[in-house]
Design a protein around this motif. Structure first.
Motif, PDB file in Angstrom:
ATOM      1  N   PRO A   1       2.236  -6.962   9.650  1.00 21.76           N
ATOM      2  CA  PRO A   1       2.240  -5.642  10.293  1.00 21.76           C
ATOM      3  C   PRO A   1       2.461  -5.679  11.798  1.00 21.76           C
ATOM      4  O   PRO A   1       2.989  -4.726  12.370  1.00 21.76           O
TER       5      PRO A   1
ATOM      6  N   ARG B   1       5.244  -2.814   2.817  1.00 20.78           N
ATOM      7  CA  ARG B   1       3.800  -2.685   2.706  1.00 20.78           C
ATOM      8  C   ARG B   1       3.185  -3.977   2.182  1.00 20.78           C
ATOM      9  O   ARG B   1       2.005  -4.234   2.376  1.00 20.78           O
TER      10      ARG B   1
ATOM     11  N   LEU C   1      -4.015   9.234   1.499  1.00 27.63           N
ATOM     12  CA  LEU C   1      -2.568   9.360   1.634  1.00 27.63           C
ATOM     13  C   LEU C   1      -2.089  10.751   1.242  1.00 27.63           C
ATOM     14  O   LEU C   1      -1.162  11.292   1.859  1.00 27.63           O
TER      15      LEU C   1
ATOM     16  N   ASN D   1       2.294   5.069   6.093  1.00 31.83           N
ATOM     17  CA  ASN D   1       1.877   3.834   6.783  1.00 31.83           C
ATOM     18  C   ASN D   1       2.723   2.614   6.438  1.00 31.83           C
ATOM     19  O   ASN D   1       2.208   1.488   6.404  1.00 31.83           O
TER      20      ASN D   1
ATOM     21  N   ASP E   1      -7.944   5.570  -1.223  1.00 29.08           N
ATOM     22  CA  ASP E   1      -6.672   5.456  -0.511  1.00 29.08           C
ATOM     23  C   ASP E   1      -5.697   6.541  -0.950  1.00 29.08           C
ATOM     24  O   ASP E   1      -4.976   7.112  -0.131  1.00 29.08           O
TER      25      ASP E   1
ATOM     26  N   TYR F   1       5.405  -0.272   7.368  1.00 27.35           N
ATOM     27  CA  TYR F   1       5.750  -1.030   8.561  1.00 27.35           C
ATOM     28  C   TYR F   1       7.256  -1.297   8.549  1.00 27.35           C
ATOM     29  O   TYR F   1       7.861  -1.396   7.480  1.00 27.35           O
TER      30      TYR F   1
ATOM     31  N   TYR G   1       1.620  16.045   7.058  1.00 26.25           N
ATOM     32  CA  TYR G   1       2.990  15.817   7.514  1.00 26.25           C
ATOM     33  C   TYR G   1       3.932  16.923   7.036  1.00 26.25           C
ATOM     34  O   TYR G   1       5.085  16.981   7.451  1.00 26.25           O
TER      35      TYR G   1
ATOM     36  N   MET H   1       6.874   5.905   7.508  1.00 27.18           N
ATOM     37  CA  MET H   1       6.011   5.197   8.450  1.00 27.18           C
ATOM     38  C   MET H   1       4.806   6.039   8.869  1.00 27.18           C
ATOM     39  O   MET H   1       3.680   5.534   8.955  1.00 27.18           O
ATOM     40  N   LYS H   2       4.995   7.336   9.083  1.00 21.77           N
ATOM     41  CA  LYS H   2       3.907   8.178   9.596  1.00 21.77           C
ATOM     42  C   LYS H   2       3.023   8.749   8.491  1.00 21.77           C
ATOM     43  O   LYS H   2       1.800   8.833   8.650  1.00 21.77           O
TER      44      LYS H   2
ATOM     45  N   GLN I   1      -2.660  12.830   4.220  1.00 25.43           N
ATOM     46  CA  GLN I   1      -1.656  12.538   5.243  1.00 25.43           C
ATOM     47  C   GLN I   1      -0.322  13.192   4.909  1.00 25.43           C
ATOM     48  O   GLN I   1       0.363  13.718   5.787  1.00 25.43           O
TER      49      GLN I   1
ATOM     50  N   GLY J   1      -4.443   1.061   1.056  1.00 29.29           N
ATOM     51  CA  GLY J   1      -3.263   1.912   1.053  1.00 29.29           C
ATOM     52  C   GLY J   1      -2.261   1.458  -0.002  1.00 29.29           C
ATOM     53  O   GLY J   1      -2.628   0.961  -1.069  1.00 29.29           O
TER      54      GLY J   1
END
Length: 308
Positions: free
Chosen positions: A274, A194, A80, A171, A76, A173, A87, A167-168, A83, A4
């Motif tokens: 994490p 990250r 992403l 990814n 990755d 933290y 979203y 975060m969603k 994702q 990621g």
């Protein structure tokens, strides 16, 4: 964490006087100029191996054009991108070379309006030290001799929306957050990572698309003291410092480049994992969280409201 997003790749910032900005970042901060056009200057730190970590862009105002984060693999990047679309983000493909010396990637906007990009590859230049039997520090460093950029802090009208997005969808933290009270969970501000530092990006309340600062890493406290000497020598406008944060536990000096973009030199802090529990600060202790040495409430308003 090897997959990621790896880390902050580069920041692209507007400057009102390109030559004055170049002198600041090269002669005061000790960055290496790697390329230049009439409108842009590209810079890297001595301990960075990619082509650049800062882009200076001639403009009639200061501020952040975009931030770019480096991703481990193209698989990755595709994951992403999916994702982000799931979203609800509007994602644009960036072709190879659209960013000078950078491979293909994706571009999108955060809920705060900031432009963010993800990329996998950048031209490799290498560090100022050899890869075999290197000395700890290269000869001939100018000014502060900053080894690398570290993080940036942005402002958002609704910080929790951007925190949730990062975060969603990407990814990130969370290491620390500010909340209304000990019983609250919704972040007023948050520090996200990250890599293994307390933050690669932080979000605080303010206007959308605002840049509070971007930061340079220094290896130890003595380097921070030397930086303060250098800023005084070159009449660099200092905002705050030397200070210690309660949040992140870092030691810091904040100051401004010739265009008014706030910079920071930062050292200390802790290793972030994490699975670490999130540190919570209540709003009534925010002054101590930001300025642990001198937690005087009147400093907070000007410090957090002045952005580019």
């Amino acid at each position: 964490m090897g997959e990621g997003i790896l880390r902050l790749g580069f920041v692209d910032v507007r400057v009102t006087d390109l030559e004055a900005a170049r002198k600041h970042y090269v002669e005061v901060m000790g960055m290496q100029e790697t390329a230049r056009t009439d409108e842009m200057v590209y810079l890297k730190g001595w301990d960075e191996y990619d082509h650049h970590s800062i882009v200076l862009r001639r403009s009639d105002r200061a501020g952040l054009v975009k931030m770019a984060f480096k991703v481990h693999t193209y698989e990755d990047l595709e994951r992403l991108e999916n994702q982000l679309r799931e979203y609800g983000a509007s994602v644009t493909r960036v072709s190879k070379g659209e960013n000078f010396s950078v491979g293909e990637g994706v571009r999108f906007r955060l809920p705060s309006g900031h432009t963010m990009e993800l990329f996998v590859e950048m031209d490799y230049l290498g560090k100022a030290l050899p890869q075999v039997n290197p000395a700890p520090v290269p000869d001939g460093l100018l000014g502060v001799g900053a080894p690398r950029i570290d993080h940036l802090l942005i402002t958002a009208d609704k910080p929790h929306e951007t925190v949730d997005f990062l975060m969603k969808a990407l990814n990130f933290y969370m290491s620390e957050k500010v909340v209304e009270s000990e019983q609250s969970e919704t972040p007023i501000a948050a520090w996200l990572f990250r890599s293994y530092t307390p933050h690669d990006i932080a979000i605080i309340p303010g206007r959308d698309e605002g840049l509070h600062h971007f930061a340079f890493w220094l290896d130890e406290f003595n380097d921070l003291r030397k930086a303060g000497d250098t800023f005084s020598k070159y009449d660099v406008p200092i905002d705050v410092g030397i200070e210690r944060h309660g949040i992140t536990r870092g030691q810091t000096i904040y100051y401004f480049d010739p265009s008014g973009n706030r910079n920071e030199v930062f050292t200390g802090g802790y290793i972030a994992y994490p699975d670490m529990p999130v540190v919570k600060w209540t709003a009534d202790q925010l002054a101590r969280g930001i300025f642990y040495f001198n937690h005087r409430q009147e400093w907070i308003e000007g410090f957090t409201s002045v952005t580019t």
